[in-house]
Design a protein around this motif. Structure first.
Motif, PDB file in Angstrom:
ATOM      1  N   GLY A  15      -8.685   3.336 -10.729  1.00 28.25           N
ATOM      2  CA  GLY A  15     -10.030   3.893 -10.686  1.00 28.25           C
ATOM      3  C   GLY A  15     -10.909   3.280 -11.754  1.00 28.25           C
ATOM      4  N   SER A  16     -12.158   3.702 -11.782  1.00 32.98           N
ATOM      5  CA  SER A  16     -13.106   3.046 -12.676  1.00 32.98           C
ATOM      6  C   SER A  16     -12.835   3.396 -14.134  1.00 32.98           C
ATOM      7  N   TYR A  33       0.861  -1.174   0.000  1.00 36.89           N
ATOM      8  CA  TYR A  33       0.000   0.000   0.000  1.00 36.89           C
ATOM      9  C   TYR A  33       0.899   1.226   0.000  1.00 36.89           C
ATOM     10  N   PHE A  49      -8.699   7.100 -14.110  1.00 41.31           N
ATOM     11  CA  PHE A  49      -8.460   8.476 -13.720  1.00 41.31           C
ATOM     12  C   PHE A  49      -8.263   8.650 -12.220  1.00 41.31           C
ATOM     13  N   SER A  50      -7.735   7.658 -11.541  1.00 41.70           N
ATOM     14  CA  SER A  50      -7.603   7.801 -10.101  1.00 41.70           C
ATOM     15  C   SER A  50      -6.414   8.667  -9.765  1.00 41.70           C
ATOM     16  N   GLY A  51      -6.359   9.062  -8.537  1.00 41.70           N
ATOM     17  CA  GLY A  51      -5.160   9.648  -7.999  1.00 41.70           C
ATOM     18  C   GLY A  51      -4.817  11.016  -8.531  1.00 41.70           C
ATOM     19  N   ILE A  70      -2.241  -0.338  -4.429  1.00 41.66           N
ATOM     20  CA  ILE A  70      -3.107  -0.960  -3.442  1.00 41.66           C
ATOM     21  C   ILE A  70      -2.989  -2.467  -3.583  1.00 41.66           C
ATOM     22  N   ARG A  71      -2.741  -3.143  -2.491  1.00 41.53           N
ATOM     23  CA  ARG A  71      -2.557  -4.590  -2.535  1.00 41.53           C
ATOM     24  C   ARG A  71      -1.492  -4.984  -3.543  1.00 41.53           C
ATOM     25  N   PHE A 126      -6.423   6.871   2.033  1.00 42.40           N
ATOM     26  CA  PHE A 126      -5.887   5.597   1.552  1.00 42.40           C
ATOM     27  C   PHE A 126      -5.209   4.744   2.613  1.00 42.40           C
ATOM     28  N   ASN A 127      -4.897   5.329   3.754  1.00 40.51           N
ATOM     29  CA  ASN A 127      -4.238   4.559   4.806  1.00 40.51           C
ATOM     30  C   ASN A 127      -3.092   3.706   4.266  1.00 40.51           C
ATOM     31  N   PRO A 128      -2.115   4.339   3.602  1.00 35.65           N
ATOM     32  CA  PRO A 128      -1.014   3.575   3.036  1.00 35.65           C
ATOM     33  C   PRO A 128       0.014   3.220   4.111  1.00 35.65           C
ATOM     34  N   GLU A 129       0.897   2.286   3.795  1.00 32.21           N
ATOM     35  CA  GLU A 129       1.972   2.021   4.740  1.00 32.21           C
ATOM     36  C   GLU A 129       3.184   2.888   4.426  1.00 32.21           C
ATOM     37  N   GLU A 174      -0.832  -3.648  -6.307  1.00 31.31           N
ATOM     38  CA  GLU A 174      -1.132  -3.349  -7.700  1.00 31.31           C
ATOM     39  C   GLU A 174      -1.503  -1.893  -7.901  1.00 31.31           C
ATOM     40  N   LEU A 175      -1.181  -1.359  -9.069  1.00 30.76           N
ATOM     41  CA  LEU A 175      -1.561   0.005  -9.373  1.00 30.76           C
ATOM     42  C   LEU A 175      -3.076   0.150  -9.316  1.00 30.76           C
ATOM     43  N   PHE A 176      -3.506   1.229  -8.696  1.00 32.00           N
ATOM     44  CA  PHE A 176      -4.924   1.534  -8.628  1.00 32.00           C
ATOM     45  C   PHE A 176      -5.242   2.548  -9.716  1.00 32.00           C
TER      46      PHE A 176
END
Lengths: 393, 393
Positions: free
Chosen positions: A233-234, A210, A237-239, A226-227, A321-324, A229-231
């Motif tokens: 979005g639907s 994360y 267009f995320s981030g 995330i997990r 996002f609560n990343p590490e 893998e690149l996130f």
DNA sequence: CTAAGTTTGTTTAATGAATTTACAAAGTCG
DNA sequence: CGACTTTGTAAATTCATTAAACAAACTTAG
């Protein structure tokens, strides 16, 4: 139609597990692989046999005995193929050639004038050809090309929108693939950067599942993992975290909103503030970094202010996002020594104890190379994901 | 150790694909299932046989012929088991008993005084027992209990932190499981709500793979679904979007930050503003809704203002997560008619065209039941994920 | 009403990947 | 040197899927 299970799938899964382990734990014996993966020795033996056959793995001789027969150590053969990574900037093209381990073998830089879409694509292709020309002979040759762009793209590798290049709906992947006949992956510059920091030894995000990569340039771009893998979005267009509002009635932004984070915490924001303090000639990033390095209090205060603004946005990232791990990259990452303190202070004051507990914030380990290496990594990952290698051998 | 592939895995995958299809496309024939899933008729036949054996699927007789032998139609047997869902509020407990289709069979509501952790847990258990007592006989009995809480929890079902209950580190799952001997799932109230809206016919988010549920209560909670699955962040703390800063030097928040979204767009924010306009006695949500319904301009203006503040935060969600759907829930969702206009206006003005293009914003379809139904759904999902049903039959 | 063609669902044999069991080879250690 | 370990391969077994063949049930054209 969902992916159904059959014997092919089983083999693909196991083969990729074994290969991944060899890639990351080389040198390693078959017996140890069996332990690590949970597969039986027989299965591992058989899969390793096929991997050796396909040229991706080599036996490098006996290892240390642990009280019985000596193990035969296996090594991932990084030079079985090569990949090209391209960082397509607004006025430059940075290209590298790496082996399958991601080790840089060749490098190529050029300016481009952004005269037209065709001209830029021509330059990119020229850059790639140059690198391919210098690639050593290998089993698989050039396995893929990854390109990081300052904009957003869809899964087919079309550049949907790249405001700083003035591009809209450019079928970049298709054009380069048809020109060179090699698989191409296109992704956002910050997404690639995130992958770079996560995948490479020199990056600061290895093993982070994360991770948010914050690229500070003239604006702020972000790549989110995330997990593992690149996130995206639907709709890919995320981030666009640079355009998160931190001041609802703040300065208007070209995105249509007002008070966006990047208006307070980017290179542009820094330069704007610097103009109020310094003679016009000294207002560029290089000069500011130099002055701060020389101990200029006024400039150091500017960086500290930037650090605090960055902190405000980082707290938003934490809460969302609560990343590490948060990695800060871009040229301004060089100002770490002046920004880190104020940034941390703001972050600790404004964030909640829980998500902060396990969080690290670090400045980029790859510097200006995170995007280009990440792009390579995406190309290599695509190669390994293709059934050619994974199953048919 | 990663999950390796073997025949068991293959069967588990295919069986769950077949069962899912029957659940969602009932009534359906074996031949049609083969088409839909891509499995062969023989495989489907065999898997369906086991599902019938296990009581989860029934044959309900012949269907319409399409020019040949009549198909035997299959139906998911929703009454093969029941699940309990609990919405644990700050001063109430809402419980439902549903069958495996999520159809509500029984319901139970009670107030609780939050005297102590033990007292509340006692009340929850009492509520569950009441519902279990009313459950019809069935093959699997009560397959699980889902509980939505106003706070955050970890994977072991410990309530890490629930400020409005005054809880910290309460092993809720373990305590209820050991008391009742039935599998328990714990999740945040907004996460459960998101699942509810996504899973149920009456919800507005069916088939949405990228969904953000915004629960407006005294604060703002959010549940985020990415790729069809709940997003929990690296330590279970994702989606505290209520505490995203929208005004960096704004009002101080109890979270340590200032200018948090929920300070401007929650029930509390509404009530605070109402106090400036109305006599103290009329300042509660019910009364405000009534007055607005009666056409009180001053109150309607309050709701419109709230809608605009909501809009600012929604734009942040769009830029961060690029969802296909945002669902607004909580009691204030009843004020849709006054809030939707201003909310949409702000959203369209401040967001970028791309992510907005495919976005829907809707008010909750399940109303106050989204959390409790989502909790049920989580319990049912856990039951189906357990190997008991999926493979060993 | 019959014959031909369709659709459904089962049966049977073949495939192939992993597992289990056995074992040979190559070590270590007292 | 002999007993014990560890490594890696080989042979037999298991089992879920697929492919092909088929029987049953149905429609429809003539």
């Amino acid at each position: 139609m969902k992916q159904t299970g059959d014997l092919n799938l089983v083999k693909k899964i196991n083969k990729s597990i074994v290969l991944d382990r060899i890639r990351h734990d080389s040198p390693v014996s078959r017996a140890r692989l069996a332990e690590l993966t949970g597969l039986t020795k027989a299965t591992v033996s058989s899969l390793v046999g096929e991997l050796i056959e396909s040229g991706l793995v080599d036996e490098i001789g006996a290892g240390e005995s642990s009280g019985g027969r000596k193990p035969v150590m296996l090594l991932f053969n990084g030079t079985a193929g090569y990949a090209v990574g391209i960082d397509l900037g607004v006025d430059y093209i940075l290209g590298v050639l790496t082996d399958l381990n991601g080790v840089i073998v060749e490098q190529h830089t050029m300016k481009h004038s952004n005269a037209s879409v065709d001209a830029v694509i021509g330059d990119v292709i020229h850059s790639i050809r140059e690198l391919i020309g210098r690639a050593p002979q290998s089993t698989y040759g050039i396995v893929g090309i990854g390109i990081g762009i300052p904009g957003i793209s869809d899964e087919q590798g079309n550049v949907l929108f790249a405001p700083n290049l003035g591009w809209e709906n450019v079928p970049l992947q298709q054009r380069i693939e048809s020109e060179l006949g090699i698989p191409v992956v296109i992704d956002n510059e910050a997404n690639a950067g995130a992958v770079g920091e996560q995948q490479f030894d020199a990056g600061v995000g290895q093993n982070a599942s994360y991770l948010v990569y914050v690229s500070i340039g003239s604006g702020i771009g972000t790549g989110i993992i995330i997990r593992g893998e690149l996130f995206r979005g639907s709709s890919g267009f995320s981030g666009e975290l640079g355009h998160v509002t931190i001041e609802q009635n703040g300065k208007p932004c070209r995105c249509g909103s007002s008070g966006c984070w990047e208006l307070y915490a980017s290179e542009s924001a820094l330069l704007e503030k610097a103009r109020a303090v310094l003679p016009e000639d000294d207002v560029d990033i290089e000069a500011l970094l130099r002055r701060a390095g020389d101990g200029d209090k006024r400039v150091i205060e500017l960086f500290e202010q930037l650090g605090r603004s960055l902190g405000v946005g980082l707290v938003n990232i934490i809460n969302a996002f609560n990343p590490e791990l948060i990695v800060i990259g871009g040229r301004l990452a060089e100002a770490e020594s002046w920004m880190l303190g104020p940034l941390t202070e703001v972050m600790e004051r404004r964030s909640m104890p829980f998500p902060r507990a396990k969080l690290r914030v670090q400045f980029s380990g790859l510097g200006m190379k995170s995007t280009v290496l990440g792009a390579c990594s995406l190309a290599i990952a695509k190669f390994f994901a293709s059934t050619k290698v994974s199953v048919e051998g």
